[in-house]
Design an enzyme around this catalytic site. Structure first.
Site, short mmCIF file in Angstrom:
data_model
loop_
_atom_site.label_atom_id
_atom_site.label_comp_id
_atom_site.label_asym_id
_atom_site.label_seq_id
_atom_site.Cartn_x
_atom_site.Cartn_y
_atom_site.Cartn_z
N HIS A 306 4.24 35.38 -36.75
CA HIS A 306 3.83 35.58 -38.14
C HIS A 306 2.76 36.65 -38.19
CE1 HIS A 306 2.31 34.73 -42.20
NE2 HIS A 306 3.45 34.12 -42.41
N ASP A 363 9.90 29.97 -41.50
CA ASP A 363 11.25 30.41 -41.85
C ASP A 363 12.30 29.83 -40.90
OD1 ASP A 363 10.42 32.21 -43.99
OD2 ASP A 363 9.56 33.42 -42.41
#
Length: 428
Positions: A306, A363
């Site tokens: 991330h 995700d």
């Protein structure tokens, strides 16, 4: 004396005030830099630029902290439903019983779409991406409610908030029904927010539909963990569009378009597409892990790491636990889930991934849960938009309430041609 930093540029010495937030974050205030020195700052992609002061969400990527209005995301995901979190983000505090009941009632009274809006769906091709439909219909809502669009009118803003939160699940579910040729299912206001959405998605008029409570729990949790993430791409877009005094519908439609990108909200859709690609290649996980490690190859594992979190993503921990419970309960025999589990094991143990902090992110797990619930892949980003809606609204509302509000207008460093002599068309 307030803390400041000194900037020396030629003969000019400038004091840059140091701004400190409530969590001891510090920033240099460069708002007077150009006026005093003729210089601007250059920060490609705004990776180190604070665009505003906000009291909504605190994020610490190094320590893996995410809080909405001071409340830890772990506590909210465990103890609240999504409508409570909407209220918290938009109004600043968790509601009491009366406030929550009034808020739910206001949302329930706006769940239906104007019948003329249903006709819009006839104009889209059957294979239209639901995010295109979502942004189009949200923007078009401003034409149906022209009597309540003034950003400076609190009553107008309030009813726009209720309409958006209430109608977005209906708009989203209709886009799915359009794609599969099934009749639209009207909302049912005695159901909860998540129950109502699942029913509009999967029920048909010819037979009863039983709502799975585990699906409701999982969806509620996913919406909560996606509800805000401070100044991300789509939220910054909502703020930027809203800074021009564009109405709330137009601003949210712009946020939907920003979220659509595969580097933002579309990442969970990309995860399932990647898992499908591996499955169709004999499920050779080791091959794709090796490809990801090879700098020359260019293949990238989706759903890992991330940009902000450098330790761990607290949302991913919450979703992973829910994902494990749901898959175990359903006893699903899906090759995509097996591939996902193998990739997860590699990312959590392989030194290449561990040293680079390429852990499975929000995700990765959200795509797996959506698939388990039965949400089709093109709808993944739409679910993300439903979750992020209260955050967008909260930021739009906060921006308009700020005494420092001004239209967003970034500067640039020009790198094009110097002045050129005009050449007539006949001489070119």
């Amino acid at each position: 004396m307030p803390e400041s930093a000194k900037l020396n540029c030629g003969d000019v010495e400038l004091d840059l005030p140091v701004i400190e937030g409530t969590e001891n974050e510090k920033a240099l205030d460069v708002s007077q830099l150009r006026r005093e020195t003729g210089l601007i700052t250059l920060d490609e992609g705004y990776v180190n630029t604070g665009s505003t002061r906000s009291a909504i969400t605190f994020l610490n990527g190094e320590q893996g902290i995410l809080r909405y209005r001071g409340y830890a995301i772990e506590d909210l995901a465990q103890n609240c439903d999504f409508v409570e979190v909407c209220y918290l983000l938009i109004y600043g505090d968790l509601p009491n019983g009366e406030q929550l009941a009034e808020f739910r009632s206001a949302i329930h009274s706006h769940t239906m779409l104007h019948e003329d809006m249903r006709m819009f769906y006839d104009g889209f091709p059957r294979d239209a991406h639901p995010m295109a439909i979502l942004s189009s219909v949200v923007s078009a809502m401003s034409t149906f409610y022209q009597d309540a669009l003034d950003p400076a009118n609190p009553e107008h803003v309030e009813i726009c908030i209720h309409r958006l939160i209430a109608k977005l699940p209906t708009i989203a579910a209709y886009s799915y029904k359009k794609s599969i040729g099934q009749p639209f299912i009207y909302p049912e206001n005695d159901l909860t927010y998540c129950e109502n959405f699942l029913r509009m998605m999967f029920a048909v008029p010819c037979e009863p539909y039983e709502i799975d409570p585990d699906f409701v729990t999982a969806l509620n949790m996913l919406l909560i963990v996606h509800a805000d993430h401070e100044q991300n791409c789509s939220t910054s877009t909502v703020r930027m569009v809203g800074s021009s005094n564009a109405n709330l519908f137009a601003s949210i439609a712009a946020g939907v378009c920003a979220l659509w990108g595969p580097l933002h909200g579309g990442a969970n859709e990309a995860v399932v597409n990647m898992l499908t690609q591996i499955m169709e290649d004999d499920g050779d996980v080791e091959k794709y892990v090796a490809m990801a490690k090879d700098k020359e190859h260019g293949f990238r594992l989706m759903g890992f790491g991330h940009r902000v979190y450098k330790n761990f993503d607290p949302r991913a921990r919450i979703i992973k636990a829910a994902c494990d419970r749901l898959l175990d309960k359903m006893n699903i025999d899906d090759p995509l889930f097996h591939i996902a589990q193998q990739l997860e094991e590699v990312a959590l143990r392989d030194e290449y991934f561990v040293s680079r902090k390429l852990y499975p992110n929000v995700d990765f797990y959200s795509g797996v849960i959506y698939r388990a619930i039965g949400i089709p892949v093109p709808m993944f980003t739409v679910l993300f938009a439903m979750g992020r809606l209260p955050g967008w609204i909260a930021h739009w509302k906060e921006m308009h309430a700020s005494k420092n509000k001004r239209i967003c207008r970034p500067r640039q460093v020009y790198t094009g041609e110097n002045i050129r002599e005009f050449v007539e068309l006949s001489d070119r």
